[in-house]
Design a protein around this motif. Sequence first.
Motif, short mmCIF file in Angstrom:
data_model
loop_
_atom_site.label_atom_id
_atom_site.label_comp_id
_atom_site.label_asym_id
_atom_site.label_seq_id
_atom_site.Cartn_x
_atom_site.Cartn_y
_atom_site.Cartn_z
N THR A 69 -14.61 2.66 -1.60
CA THR A 69 -14.23 3.60 -2.65
C THR A 69 -13.79 2.78 -3.84
N GLY A 71 -12.66 2.55 -8.26
CA GLY A 71 -12.29 3.20 -9.51
C GLY A 71 -13.11 2.60 -10.64
N GLY A 73 -13.64 -0.57 -11.07
CA GLY A 73 -14.28 -1.84 -10.71
C GLY A 73 -13.78 -3.00 -11.55
N THR A 74 -12.47 -3.04 -11.82
CA THR A 74 -11.94 -4.17 -12.59
C THR A 74 -11.23 -5.18 -11.69
N SER A 75 -11.41 -5.04 -10.40
CA SER A 75 -10.74 -5.98 -9.50
C SER A 75 -11.25 -7.39 -9.69
N THR A 134 -5.18 -3.86 -17.76
CA THR A 134 -6.41 -3.06 -17.79
C THR A 134 -6.10 -1.56 -17.84
N THR A 139 -7.99 2.62 -12.79
CA THR A 139 -7.60 3.94 -12.30
C THR A 139 -6.35 3.86 -11.40
N SER A 148 -1.11 -2.68 -7.66
CA SER A 148 -1.08 -3.35 -8.96
C SER A 148 0.31 -3.31 -9.57
N SER A 149 0.50 -4.19 -10.50
CA SER A 149 1.74 -4.15 -11.28
C SER A 149 1.44 -4.72 -12.65
N ILE A 254 -8.54 7.32 -0.76
CA ILE A 254 -7.54 8.21 -1.36
C ILE A 254 -8.27 9.25 -2.22
C1 LIG Z 1 -8.85 -8.64 -17.64
C2 LIG Z 1 -8.10 -8.16 -16.42
C3 LIG Z 1 -6.73 -8.05 -16.44
C4 LIG Z 1 -6.03 -7.58 -15.32
N1 LIG Z 1 -4.69 -7.45 -15.39
C5 LIG Z 1 -4.01 -6.97 -14.34
C6 LIG Z 1 -2.60 -6.79 -14.39
O1 LIG Z 1 -1.96 -7.00 -15.40
N2 LIG Z 1 -1.97 -6.32 -13.27
C7 LIG Z 1 -2.67 -6.00 -12.16
O2 LIG Z 1 -2.05 -5.58 -11.19
N3 LIG Z 1 -3.99 -6.14 -12.08
C8 LIG Z 1 -4.69 -6.61 -13.13
N4 LIG Z 1 -6.06 -6.73 -13.07
C9 LIG Z 1 -6.78 -6.32 -11.85
C10 LIG Z 1 -7.23 -4.83 -11.86
O3 LIG Z 1 -7.50 -4.41 -13.16
C11 LIG Z 1 -6.17 -3.92 -11.28
O4 LIG Z 1 -5.93 -4.26 -9.96
C12 LIG Z 1 -6.54 -2.42 -11.36
O5 LIG Z 1 -5.44 -1.64 -10.97
C13 LIG Z 1 -7.75 -2.04 -10.53
O6 LIG Z 1 -8.12 -0.71 -10.86
P1 LIG Z 1 -9.64 -0.22 -10.75
O7 LIG Z 1 -9.68 1.21 -11.06
O8 LIG Z 1 -10.51 -1.09 -11.55
O9 LIG Z 1 -9.87 -0.46 -9.21
P2 LIG Z 1 -11.16 -1.02 -8.44
O10 LIG Z 1 -11.39 -2.43 -8.81
O11 LIG Z 1 -12.29 -0.10 -8.61
O12 LIG Z 1 -10.63 -0.95 -6.96
C14 LIG Z 1 -9.55 -1.71 -6.54
C15 LIG Z 1 -9.34 -1.64 -5.05
O13 LIG Z 1 -8.83 -0.36 -4.75
C16 LIG Z 1 -9.69 0.30 -3.85
N5 LIG Z 1 -9.76 1.68 -4.26
C17 LIG Z 1 -10.10 2.17 -5.47
N6 LIG Z 1 -10.08 3.50 -5.43
C18 LIG Z 1 -9.71 3.85 -4.20
C19 LIG Z 1 -9.52 5.08 -3.55
N7 LIG Z 1 -9.72 6.24 -4.16
N8 LIG Z 1 -9.16 5.07 -2.25
C20 LIG Z 1 -8.95 3.91 -1.58
N9 LIG Z 1 -9.12 2.72 -2.14
C21 LIG Z 1 -9.49 2.69 -3.45
C22 LIG Z 1 -11.01 -0.39 -3.95
O14 LIG Z 1 -11.75 -0.27 -2.76
C23 LIG Z 1 -10.60 -1.79 -4.24
O15 LIG Z 1 -10.33 -2.45 -3.05
C24 LIG Z 1 -6.75 -7.22 -14.16
C25 LIG Z 1 -8.15 -7.31 -14.16
C26 LIG Z 1 -8.81 -7.79 -15.26
C27 LIG Z 1 -10.31 -7.85 -15.24
#
Ligand SMILES: Cc1cc2nc3c(=O)[nH]c(=O)nc-3n(C[C@H](O)[C@H](O)[C@H](O)COP(=O)(O)OP(=O)(O)OC[C@H]3O[C@@H](n4cnc5c(N)ncnc54)[C@H](O)[C@@H]3O)c2cc1C
Length: 955
Positions: A69, A71, A73-75, A134, A139, A148-149, A254
Amino acid sequence: MDRRTGELAAALARELRGEVRADAYSRHLFASDASMYAREPLVVAFPRGADDVAAAIALAGRYEVPVVTRGAGTSLSGQGTGTGIVLDTSRHMDAIAEIDAEGLRARVGPGVVQEDLNRAAGRHGLAFGPDTSTANRATVGGMIGNNSSGSHSVVYGTTVDHVHELDVVLADGSRARFAPVDEAERLRRAAGDSLEAAIHRELPALVERHREAIARDYPPHWRAAGGYRLDRLADGPFDLARFVVGSEGTLVAITGATVRLVPLPKARLFGVGLFESVSDAIAGTDDALALGAAAVELMDRTILDLSRRKLEFRALADSLPGEPEALLFVTFFGDSVDAARAPLDRLEETWGRHGHGYEFIRAETPAEQEALTKVRQAGLGMLMASSRGARRPLAFVEDTAVAPERLGDYVARLTEILDRHGLTAGLYGHCSVGCLHVRPFVDLTEPGGIETMRAVAEEVVELVAEFGGVNSSEHGDGLVRSEFNGRIFGDELYAAFREVKRLFDPHGRLNPGVMVDAAPMTANLRDPALPAAPPPATTLSFAEHGGMRGAADRCQRIGACRKTATGVMCPSYMATREEEHSTRGRANALVHALSQPDPQAALGDERLHEILYLCLECKACKSECPLSVDMASLKSEFLAHYHEAHGVPLRSRAFGAIRTLNRLGAATAPLSNLAGRVGPLRGALGIARQRPLPRFRRDTLMRWDRRRPAPGGARGDVVFLADSFTSFTEPAIGRAAIELLDLAGYRVRLESAGCCGRASISKGLLERARAQADAMVARLAPEGERGVPIVGCEPSCLLTLREEHLALLPGDERAQAVARSTRLVEELLVEAIDDGALKLDPASAVSGRRIVLHGHCHQKALAGTAATVALLERIPGVEVVELDAGCCGMAGSFGFEAEHYELSMRIGELRLFPALRAEGAETLVAATGASCRQQIAHGVEREARHPVAIVRAAV
Ligand SMILES: Cc1cc2nc3c(=O)[nH]c(=O)nc-3n(C[C@H](O)[C@H](O)[C@H](O)COP(=O)(O)OP(=O)(O)OC[C@H]3O[C@@H](n4cnc5c(N)ncnc54)[C@H](O)[C@@H]3O)c2cc1C
């Protein structure tokens, strides 16, 4: 696609309300996140609700494929990728069902973007506390997935501290609600033979069995995002919602969350310390924390220097005194500005006394704060932008945290490791919590690259253990750190993690290979797996990036193009919220095509055309993407190849020849203005019937110029570009500009012999564009080489001389001289007003008015709007407001095209139209682009004037 995958896709399409895609491009687009990994899924689905998620997970079981799953995709660790079904919740599951301001809670879908939640909560003076860099695209589901934090974690903690309740789908497709329960309720839920019952029954026993290891073996640092958190179950109420936070999609999916909201601080102020070394900066952290700082953020010189390369940050970075090696941003919250200022004063005084830093800058106004915050938040992006080819700043030791007071020693030891391996890196991070983001530059495609990365990763695992820190403090384990979890948490805890996984997900369906039982960190790497492909010959030069694929592959998938509330990038994503209509999606698609054995043939692909078709070529990505991915140029080049396979459509030929058409139209006006009303003609050209066409003027700029008295002018020569649009349809704008230049004392020559090639470029008619560029450069070179300013009123045409001509005529010194001499007419006029050569009348009809400016996208991307704002501000008594309203949606011919009309209007409605409707009738609307003015007239029935026309009225 094999038969089984076809059956799976068909079954998903049958059972889900949301869309299902299994084509090669969609699979490639969702194969990666912002990490160095790629795993191609079989199918991508966009669930519309929990029922869709449940159906998809049940099907994953039936077809024995994994499901991830995701969101935005910024992981950064690869956990957003998977080899089976990818469920993208960001597209449809983004509802904010309820904001309970009194109860300080919000009920949201997992796909809601943090900033969207914050905007909704902000109306009640509330926010979701954790704030990732991000936040404008990531999401809430992803935050929960990663625990995240953000920079204010010293105040707000991590995501787990803000989760009340989760609606989830379990690994067998059943649904459950996770929340803290008392023992009686737990026992009630533990009855029966469902998966939910088994979890409620067996997890407490599992915790009991490992209680000692739980107390002993978790690293002591509080800010942790790795491993399953059995310690959260060891004491207090049984709370599965909290337990699954940070489980990276490996235990549950979730589908809804009730999260906590926090009151927004009433005031926030920050100061920036300038330091002579990173260690000096880190040493300043203690004082800041002792004064109650809400954030202490480090940025090193590498990133600062990179920020100078970005148009929007250059002035700010250059304005910093001295040559700082490191900056420390310290934020204080308070119930009033004075309350926030008091610790800032004390910090300045204490640092002075302790000799920390050589300069202290305060950011007190919102504008100062925003400017500095932007630079800081863009840090990681800018670091990534400094990649050269496959040498990228990789995320593999980027998320460690140690006790803040030990950070200085830790950094020194870490630097030793990097030095020993000959690696350089940029540093930034959250000093307040000892979290440091270090991204060494490594080329994984070079011999020894992978081995070096692995060796450094292993040494850092040991170093972190020695410091009692954590390997991941916010980015999660993913594919990069899970392999080390046995070593990090010890054998017993790791065995317990495996039991947890088996309990929640007996058949290993949910994001397998993450957290436990992971492949080596060196598996699934994206760059080494990209096949070499013969580069296609291109008309535009992409030599700087090693060819067309290299230019597309600058994208490092951080998803900045998925933001929706600010800036321009990416208009089509903002309107559609579809990954494939974002810059990242398009760049990924191009990389896929250009990695085929026959890239030339792949560039003729219909699906690729579909993906690139909605790119408005606004160029916002060139400036707003930290990697400066230039999708407009890539699309032009793509179209050129696509036409080779499919021929050039009639409409593209017509729009590409716009100068000839406009000249004919003006020569035969007013009769020609009737032709635009002829339905069949519009139909044949595919022009939207709702869209009014610009009206041709018989008295073109060229005719007027011929009547103009011979120019005098002691101030020197200027060339004015008679662009192919306004010269024939709005000649008054050119007249106004030339008259102002005349009045300022310039001797103006009108350059009207041909087209710059802009229209041909946007239609992919690149050979023609090259000929046009060559002819224009030949005409302008003598003046360009003498440094005579070349100006114009239509930013897209003028800036073609500065931008695309260089790509069409690589290495041509004449083109470079012309590009160097190309300036916005506003710049010359501001200079003339400031030195008294041009006087504006305080009693004019436009003086004292409110003016709102909508800048042209190409101008924003390539030259900025500062000169235009400055020019308007020279009008006595005016109030000038530049709208942050994105793209107007017109983008040259895009909005005229029948199939794009609806999207074009939708883009206008996102921010620009509402902003203009909110303005009173007295407000003057200024817009530099001809197409923007047309869109504004059509969308909100208001006249928008070119800024020079407004200034002309002030003389
Ligand atoms: C430039 C940059 C800066 C960043 N800065 C920070 C920062 O300051 N702090 C920080 O904590 N992170 C940071 N990150 C990492 C990332 O952005 C965060 O972790 C963010 O919260 C991920 O959100 P996403 O929607 O992109 O999740 P995704 O990458 O899509 O998913 C993250 C994880 O959550 C899981 N997931 C997503 N949705 C669900 C769901 N509905 N149910 C169960 N599991 C789910 C996915 O399987 C995956 O394992 C940064 C990344 C980049 C590229």
